[in-house]
Motif scaffolding. Structure first.
Motif, PDB file in Angstrom:
ATOM      1  N   GLU A  74       0.828  -1.127   0.096  1.00 60.09           N
ATOM      2  CA  GLU A  74      -0.039   0.039  -0.040  1.00 60.09           C
ATOM      3  C   GLU A  74       0.636   1.328  -0.097  1.00 60.09           C
ATOM      4  O   GLU A  74       1.898   1.570   0.830  1.00 60.09           O
ATOM      5  CB  GLU A  74      -1.057   0.057   1.219  1.00 60.09           C
ATOM      6  CG  GLU A  74      -1.963   1.383   1.186  1.00 60.09           C
ATOM      7  CD  GLU A  74      -3.326   1.164   2.020  1.00 60.09           C
ATOM      8  OE1 GLU A  74      -3.788   0.024   1.908  1.00 60.09           O
ATOM      9  OE2 GLU A  74      -3.510   2.152   2.617  1.00 60.09           O
ATOM     10  N   SER A  82      -6.484   2.557   8.061  1.00 58.64           N
ATOM     11  CA  SER A  82      -7.387   1.347   7.035  1.00 58.64           C
ATOM     12  C   SER A  82      -6.269   0.147   6.608  1.00 58.64           C
ATOM     13  O   SER A  82      -6.948  -0.925   6.424  1.00 58.64           O
ATOM     14  CB  SER A  82      -7.521   2.249   5.574  1.00 58.64           C
ATOM     15  OG  SER A  82      -7.622   1.411   4.732  1.00 58.64           O
ATOM     16  N   LEU A  83      -5.165   0.744   6.449  1.00 57.86           N
ATOM     17  CA  LEU A  83      -4.126  -0.573   6.253  1.00 57.86           C
ATOM     18  C   LEU A  83      -4.041  -1.714   7.586  1.00 57.86           C
ATOM     19  O   LEU A  83      -4.201  -2.889   7.012  1.00 57.86           O
ATOM     20  CB  LEU A  83      -2.562  -0.105   5.950  1.00 57.86           C
ATOM     21  CG  LEU A  83      -1.602  -1.084   5.668  1.00 57.86           C
ATOM     22  CD1 LEU A  83      -2.093  -1.898   4.603  1.00 57.86           C
ATOM     23  CD2 LEU A  83      -0.470  -0.451   5.239  1.00 57.86           C
ATOM     24  N   GLN A  86      -7.158  -3.751   7.265  1.00 60.69           N
ATOM     25  CA  GLN A  86      -7.012  -4.784   6.185  1.00 60.69           C
ATOM     26  C   GLN A  86      -6.079  -5.909   6.412  1.00 60.69           C
ATOM     27  O   GLN A  86      -6.478  -6.899   6.392  1.00 60.69           O
ATOM     28  CB  GLN A  86      -6.679  -4.121   4.905  1.00 60.69           C
ATOM     29  CG  GLN A  86      -7.473  -3.167   4.246  1.00 60.69           C
ATOM     30  CD  GLN A  86      -6.494  -2.469   3.153  1.00 60.69           C
ATOM     31  OE1 GLN A  86      -6.263  -3.167   1.965  1.00 60.69           O
ATOM     32  NE2 GLN A  86      -6.265  -1.210   3.244  1.00 60.69           N
ATOM     33  N   ALA A  90      -7.205  -9.701   7.019  1.00 59.35           N
ATOM     34  CA  ALA A  90      -6.684 -10.861   6.085  1.00 59.35           C
ATOM     35  C   ALA A  90      -5.456 -11.501   6.408  1.00 59.35           C
ATOM     36  O   ALA A  90      -4.367 -11.277   5.778  1.00 59.35           O
ATOM     37  CB  ALA A  90      -6.481 -10.153   4.659  1.00 59.35           C
ATOM     38  N   GLN A 148      -1.960  -1.147  -3.770  1.00 57.59           N
ATOM     39  CA  GLN A 148      -2.926  -0.344  -3.452  1.00 57.59           C
ATOM     40  C   GLN A 148      -2.398   1.195  -3.350  1.00 57.59           C
ATOM     41  O   GLN A 148      -1.349   1.703  -2.687  1.00 57.59           O
ATOM     42  CB  GLN A 148      -3.591  -0.860  -2.124  1.00 57.59           C
ATOM     43  CG  GLN A 148      -3.809  -2.202  -2.222  1.00 57.59           C
ATOM     44  CD  GLN A 148      -4.681  -2.630  -0.896  1.00 57.59           C
ATOM     45  OE1 GLN A 148      -5.392  -3.636  -0.845  1.00 57.59           O
ATOM     46  NE2 GLN A 148      -4.368  -2.079   0.232  1.00 57.59           N
ATOM     47  N   SER A 223     -13.202  -5.346   0.585  1.00 59.83           N
ATOM     48  CA  SER A 223     -12.117  -5.369   1.174  1.00 59.83           C
ATOM     49  C   SER A 223     -11.336  -4.111   1.637  1.00 59.83           C
ATOM     50  O   SER A 223     -10.456  -3.973   2.166  1.00 59.83           O
ATOM     51  CB  SER A 223     -11.001  -6.481   0.548  1.00 59.83           C
ATOM     52  OG  SER A 223     -11.022  -5.518  -0.782  1.00 59.83           O
ATOM     53  N   ARG A 224     -12.033  -2.802   0.873  1.00 58.21           N
ATOM     54  CA  ARG A 224     -11.194  -1.839   1.380  1.00 58.21           C
ATOM     55  C   ARG A 224     -12.098  -0.655   2.423  1.00 58.21           C
ATOM     56  O   ARG A 224     -13.129  -0.410   2.308  1.00 58.21           O
ATOM     57  CB  ARG A 224     -11.269  -0.761  -0.010  1.00 58.21           C
ATOM     58  CG  ARG A 224     -10.448   0.573   0.058  1.00 58.21           C
ATOM     59  CD  ARG A 224     -10.425   1.382  -0.981  1.00 58.21           C
ATOM     60  NE  ARG A 224     -11.641   1.873  -1.668  1.00 58.21           N
ATOM     61  CZ  ARG A 224     -12.313   2.926  -1.198  1.00 58.21           C
ATOM     62  NH1 ARG A 224     -11.916   3.357  -0.161  1.00 58.21           N
ATOM     63  NH2 ARG A 224     -13.265   3.437  -1.939  1.00 58.21           N
ATOM     64  N   PRO A 225     -11.482  -1.007   3.543  1.00 63.67           N
ATOM     65  CA  PRO A 225     -12.116  -0.024   4.723  1.00 63.67           C
ATOM     66  C   PRO A 225     -11.862   1.331   4.372  1.00 63.67           C
ATOM     67  O   PRO A 225     -11.052   1.846   3.636  1.00 63.67           O
ATOM     68  CB  PRO A 225     -11.331  -0.531   5.820  1.00 63.67           C
ATOM     69  CG  PRO A 225     -10.417  -1.693   5.569  1.00 63.67           C
ATOM     70  CD  PRO A 225     -10.157  -1.357   3.898  1.00 63.67           C
TER      71      PRO A 225
END
Ligand SMILES: C[S@@+](CC[C@H](N)C(=O)[O-])C[C@H]1O[C@@H](n2cnc3c(N)ncnc32)[C@H](O)[C@@H]1O
Length: 248
Positions: A74, A82-83, A86, A90, A148, A223-225
């Protein structure tokens, strides 16, 4: 030599060159003060979760993690919330976050500790340098499952458009580090910037396939917060655009 390769490097120390030789950067290095917690994070967490890299040296991304798993990079994670979300959601993937802004790096280190994330590492580096081919850059070809880029600086003024990170040469470098079938996912709340990224990517059909169909923006993947800048954009009434391309 990059001025952001070390977590402790001082504010932008431009090499003494005439202005027209200055590199065009996609960021402005605002130092900002570290909180006491962020300061502690650099001292105690950087050795475990931080990645030191100097331009012109190779980086073996697989060696950074305990478990070999697909790796997501990212670029410009901001405060990293946010990262971190994620990476927590995951555990079957590894994540490498890149940011030049020290307080953001410190903030993410604290989130890694708080959430106990073993699959996330942090670098303070210019993405454009890291993704260059050898001998300048650090990442091996085809080493990433995804790249990303969420809410990159939009550089709205025309004279600054060249500072937008998505440019044909940068996307060429992104295509080099993505494995075949790997995903490039960008999002922005600035419509002219969304159009700019779409134009650049649609002009590279031999390298990237638009997963939403030619010329289309993608539906926001679950999957993207949300990110801090996304929330800010939404408060301003901005629409959000996602672009999801597959490396051929
Ligand atoms: C507008 S902010 C968005 C931050 C975050 N993704 C969010 O949505 O909240 C863009 C971030 O990208 C970082 N950035 C810009 N160019 C970069 C580069 N070449 N390498 C690494 N980070 C970069 C900036 O420091 C900034 O924090």
């Amino acid at each position: 030599m990059s001025d952001v390769a070390s977590p402790d490097s001082p504010a932008a120390t431009e090499p003494a060159k005439p202005p027209h030789h200055r590199p065009v950067r996609s960021f402005v290095l605002r130092e900002g003060r570290l909180t006491a917690g962020q300061q502690r994070a650099f001292e105690t967490l950087w050795p475990r979760f931080g990645v030191d890299w100097q331009p012109g040296t190779a980086l073996d991304p697989a060696a950074l993690f305990d478990t070999p798993q697909p790796l997501v990079l990212e670029i410009g994670f901001g405060n990293g919330e946010s990262l971190a979300a994620q990476a927590a959601a995951a555990p079957e993937r590894n994540f490498l976050g890149l940011e030049v802004h020290r307080p953001g790096v410190g903030h993410l280190l604290l989130a890694i500790e708080r959430l106990g994330l073993g699959n996330l590492r942090v670098m303070r580096a210019d993405a454009r340098a890291l993704l260059r081919p050898p001998p300048e850059g650090g990442l091996p070809a085809a080493s990433l499952a995804a790249v990303q880029l969420f809410f990159p600086d939009p550089w709205p003024k025309k004279r600054h458009h060249k500072r937008r990170i998505v440019q044909p040469d940068f996307m060429q470098d992104v295509s080099r580090v993505l494995a075949p079938g790997g995903i490039f996912h960008a999002a922005t709340d600035w419509a002219p910037h969304a159009e700019h990224m779409l134009t650049v990517l649609e002009a590279m059909p031999a390298l990237f396939e638009n997963t939403a169909g030619p010329g289309h923006f993608a539906k926001r993947p679950a999957s993207r917060p949300p990110t801090k800048f996304e929330r800010r954009g939404e408060r301003l009434g901005h629409q959000v655009f996602d672009l999801v391309y597959r490396r051929r």
